[in-house]
Design a protein around this motif. Structure first.
Motif, PDB file in Angstrom:
ATOM      1  N   ASN A 133      48.449  77.789  34.277  1.00  0.00           N
ATOM      2  CA  ASN A 133      47.712  77.908  33.021  1.00  0.00           C
ATOM      3  C   ASN A 133      46.385  77.167  33.164  1.00  0.00           C
ATOM      4  N   GLN A 134      45.526  77.336  32.175  1.00  0.00           N
ATOM      5  CA  GLN A 134      44.183  76.772  32.264  1.00  0.00           C
ATOM      6  C   GLN A 134      44.196  75.248  32.208  1.00  0.00           C
ATOM      7  N   THR A 135      45.128  74.666  31.457  1.00  0.00           N
ATOM      8  CA  THR A 135      45.190  73.206  31.340  1.00  0.00           C
ATOM      9  C   THR A 135      45.444  72.553  32.697  1.00  0.00           C
ATOM     10  N   LEU A 136      46.458  73.038  33.416  1.00  0.00           N
ATOM     11  CA  LEU A 136      46.762  72.475  34.725  1.00  0.00           C
ATOM     12  C   LEU A 136      45.709  72.850  35.753  1.00  0.00           C
ATOM     13  N   ARG A 137      45.177  74.066  35.651  1.00  0.00           N
ATOM     14  CA  ARG A 137      44.149  74.489  36.607  1.00  0.00           C
ATOM     15  C   ARG A 137      42.917  73.592  36.518  1.00  0.00           C
ATOM     16  N   SER A 138      42.529  73.236  35.308  1.00  0.00           N
ATOM     17  CA  SER A 138      41.365  72.353  35.123  1.00  0.00           C
ATOM     18  C   SER A 138      41.651  70.960  35.670  1.00  0.00           C
ATOM     19  N   TYR A 139      42.889  70.476  35.450  1.00  0.00           N
ATOM     20  CA  TYR A 139      43.229  69.131  35.945  1.00  0.00           C
ATOM     21  C   TYR A 139      43.257  69.103  37.470  1.00  0.00           C
ATOM     22  N   TYR A 140      43.832  70.123  38.091  1.00  0.00           N
ATOM     23  CA  TYR A 140      43.882  70.169  39.549  1.00  0.00           C
ATOM     24  C   TYR A 140      42.478  70.175  40.148  1.00  0.00           C
ATOM     25  N   GLU A 141      41.570  70.920  39.532  1.00  0.00           N
ATOM     26  CA  GLU A 141      40.197  70.964  40.037  1.00  0.00           C
ATOM     27  C   GLU A 141      39.488  69.628  39.873  1.00  0.00           C
ATOM     28  N   SER A 142      39.816  68.904  38.803  1.00  0.00           N
ATOM     29  CA  SER A 142      39.141  67.624  38.566  1.00  0.00           C
ATOM     30  C   SER A 142      39.582  66.535  39.531  1.00  0.00           C
ATOM     31  N   VAL A 143      40.844  66.588  39.970  1.00  0.00           N
ATOM     32  CA  VAL A 143      41.358  65.550  40.886  1.00  0.00           C
ATOM     33  C   VAL A 143      41.442  66.035  42.324  1.00  0.00           C
ATOM     34  N   GLY A 144      41.155  67.312  42.551  1.00  0.00           N
ATOM     35  CA  GLY A 144      41.146  67.835  43.917  1.00  0.00           C
ATOM     36  C   GLY A 144      42.508  68.155  44.494  1.00  0.00           C
ATOM     37  N   ASN A 145      43.487  68.468  43.641  1.00  0.00           N
ATOM     38  CA  ASN A 145      44.819  68.829  44.119  1.00  0.00           C
ATOM     39  C   ASN A 145      44.884  70.309  44.476  1.00  0.00           C
ATOM     40  N   SER A 146      45.659  70.631  45.494  1.00  0.00           N
ATOM     41  CA  SER A 146      45.872  72.019  45.895  1.00  0.00           C
ATOM     42  C   SER A 146      47.145  72.534  45.242  1.00  0.00           C
ATOM     43  N   HIS A 147      47.063  73.708  44.629  1.00  0.00           N
ATOM     44  CA  HIS A 147      48.207  74.284  43.923  1.00  0.00           C
ATOM     45  C   HIS A 147      48.604  75.600  44.581  1.00  0.00           C
ATOM     46  N   GLU A 148      49.860  75.664  45.062  1.00  0.00           N
ATOM     47  CA  GLU A 148      50.388  76.880  45.674  1.00  0.00           C
ATOM     48  C   GLU A 148      51.507  77.436  44.803  1.00  0.00           C
ATOM     49  N   THR A 149      51.548  78.754  44.645  1.00  0.00           N
ATOM     50  CA  THR A 149      52.586  79.397  43.863  1.00  0.00           C
ATOM     51  C   THR A 149      53.333  80.406  44.732  1.00  0.00           C
ATOM     52  N   SER A 150      54.601  80.581  44.433  1.00  0.00           N
ATOM     53  CA  SER A 150      55.412  81.562  45.160  1.00  0.00           C
ATOM     54  C   SER A 150      55.149  82.956  44.616  1.00  0.00           C
ATOM     55  N   VAL A 151      55.453  83.957  45.426  1.00  0.00           N
ATOM     56  CA  VAL A 151      55.290  85.342  45.019  1.00  0.00           C
ATOM     57  C   VAL A 151      56.340  85.678  43.965  1.00  0.00           C
ATOM     58  N   VAL A 152      56.009  86.601  43.081  1.00  0.00           N
ATOM     59  CA  VAL A 152      56.923  86.993  42.022  1.00  0.00           C
ATOM     60  C   VAL A 152      58.239  87.483  42.621  1.00  0.00           C
ATOM     61  N   ARG A 153      59.347  87.008  42.046  1.00  0.00           N
ATOM     62  CA  ARG A 153      60.699  87.376  42.472  1.00  0.00           C
ATOM     63  C   ARG A 153      60.971  87.001  43.934  1.00  0.00           C
ATOM     64  N   SER A 154      60.369  85.923  44.373  1.00  0.00           N
ATOM     65  CA  SER A 154      60.614  85.411  45.730  1.00  0.00           C
ATOM     66  C   SER A 154      60.886  83.918  45.658  1.00  0.00           C
ATOM     67  N   PRO A 155      62.017  83.517  45.048  1.00  0.00           N
ATOM     68  CA  PRO A 155      62.301  82.079  44.904  1.00  0.00           C
ATOM     69  C   PRO A 155      62.500  81.368  46.235  1.00  0.00           C
ATOM     70  N   GLN A 156      62.815  82.131  47.317  1.00  0.00           N
ATOM     71  CA  GLN A 156      63.041  81.489  48.611  1.00  0.00           C
ATOM     72  C   GLN A 156      61.769  80.820  49.141  1.00  0.00           C
TER      73      GLN A 156
END
Length: 417
Positions: free
Chosen positions: A66-89
């Motif tokens: 979401n935009q709230t977390l996306r803005s925070y990650y950009e401000s502190v320089g954190n990298s955010h990775e997400t899994s593909v839809v329906r691929s919990p493995q």
């Protein structure tokens, strides 16, 4: 969770450190609280542990993207990775830990005969215990020791639901009244060495969906009943039994929960237990008698289990089959993988859709087995084992012919027997 906790929480966030596998759990009343908690948690880690979070891996849900977390990650320089839809493995570490916590909680509540609204306390206790007990094989240390660089004190740990006698410090306590109350242990205070105790006689009544009295009924099985050689009737076609006599669903679920715990070491129970799980919503006397038959089968096979000797070969063999559902007509694929004569992997999974033909069902079951074989080979190759030919046994000639010649699929027909 369908039942709110004693504090009105319904959702769990599970956070796992990728290095130590130390786990944190947080309970939320709604998913909207997730972004604020994640931001506070990341700040807490940097202050208390003096560590910087470099990469965050989550699923693709809106609570994490979401935009709230996306803005925070950009401000502190954190990298955010997400899994593909329906691929919990792709997010397997936290998915497995979440599954482990839920199974441990289910076992603890059933064993303790505790009200369901204590599930949050049980999850927190299971997480607290596993952080101080499960060994990280790569480092030969427990998660707590890897994270805090010291061995935890385990002398104050107790079994969930252990009887406790807290002192009664009421001001109007009479001389002949009890000087202590009776409660059960339900958890730890994370910041200090104190305990959480539940006293069912003093706690105000929660919402009507939960009964303060013992809602879990003890299983009543005839101990003198003869043992069975099989866990289900031969050629049994179990269905919803809409005209059958209803039974106590709490009793039925408690029996199923106990059997689910055994499937990790008794693969012969997986299919039949998963079959009876489908009727937990409205069980009938017919379903209950079939479940009791499993306990009679266990009575005669109490010494049966898995045995792995040291002097074993490394030949890989696989077996596959399928079964159908009388209510939805969906198939259940089953497979078992052996190293020499030792069973090392097994599965039983119901499909989400109905196949057009029985041959197609058999073919899908074979394809799932092949995928499991390829995955196992990739891991065994890392240990220096090579496999040229791997036998895969199946009992349907049509499916075998379809594997050899995929053009035959147009001639496959379905026959319901």
């Amino acid at each position: 969770m369908r039942v709110a906790s004693i504090n009105g929480k319904k959702y769990i966030i599970v956070i796992v450190d990728d290095y130590s596998w130390f786990t944190w759990v947080k309970f939320l009343a709604s998913k909207d609280e997730a972004p604020d908690f994640i931001i506070k948690f990341l700040k807490m880690i940097q202050v208390r542990l003096n560590m910087s979070v470099r990469k965050i891996r989550t699923d693709n849900g809106t609570k994490f993207v979401n935009q709230t977390l996306r803005s925070y990650y950009e401000s502190v320089g954190n990298s955010h990775e997400t899994s593909v839809v329906r691929s919990p493995q792709q997010n397997g570490v936290v998915e497995r830990r979440n599954h482990t916590l839920v199974e441990a909680t289910q076992t603890m509540l059933i064993y303790a005969k505790a009200p369901l609204f204590l599930w949050a306390k049980a999850v927190a206790t299971a997480c607290y215990t596993q952080n101080r007990s499960i060994i990280r094989l790569l480092h030969r240390k427990i998660p707590y020791e890897l994270l805090h660089d010291k061995i935890p004190d385990l002398s104050y740990l107790y079994v969930f639901s252990a009887l406790c006698y807290p002192k009664n410090d009421s001001e109007d306590l009479g001389k002949l009244q009890a000087k202590a109350d009776i409660g059960i242990f339900i958890g730890y205070e994370p910041k200090q060495k104190t305990y959480h105790i539940y006293n069912r006689f003093l706690v105000a009544a929660p919402p009507k969906t939960v009964d303060l009295a013992d809602s879990l009924v003890s299983m009543s099985i005839d101990q003198d009943a003869p043992s069975k050689n099989t866990h289900m009737v031969e050629k049994s076609k179990l269905d919803k039994d809409l005209q059958g006599k209803p039974v106590d669903d709490t009793l039925y679920r408690g029996m199923i929960g106990s059997l689910m715990y055994l499937t990790s070491s008794r693969p012969d129970l997986i299919y039949v237990v998963c079959l009876y799980v489908r009727y937990q919503a409205k069980p009938t006397e017919k379903h209950l008698n079939m479940v009791k038959r499993i306990f009679q089968y266990l009575k005669g096979t109490i010494n049966m289990g898995l045995w792995y000797s040291k002097d074993t070969g490394m030949s890989l063999t696989e077996y596959a089959d399928y079964a159908g559902c009388q209510d939805t007509k969906r198939s259940t694929s089953e497979s078992a993988q052996f190293l020499s004569d030792k069973l090392v992997s097994w599965s039983s999974k119901k499909k989400k859709s109905t196949a057009i033909s029985s041959t197609e069902v058999e073919y899908i079951s074979l394809s799932g087995c092949c995928a499991q074989i390829l995955w196992m080979c990739s891991h065994l190759i890392d240990y220096g084992f090579q496999f040229n030919k791997i036998p895969l046994y199946y009992d349907n000639k049509s499916a075998i012919a379809l594997c050899c010649n995929n053009v035959q699929h147009s001639r496959a027909n379905h026959i319901d027997v």
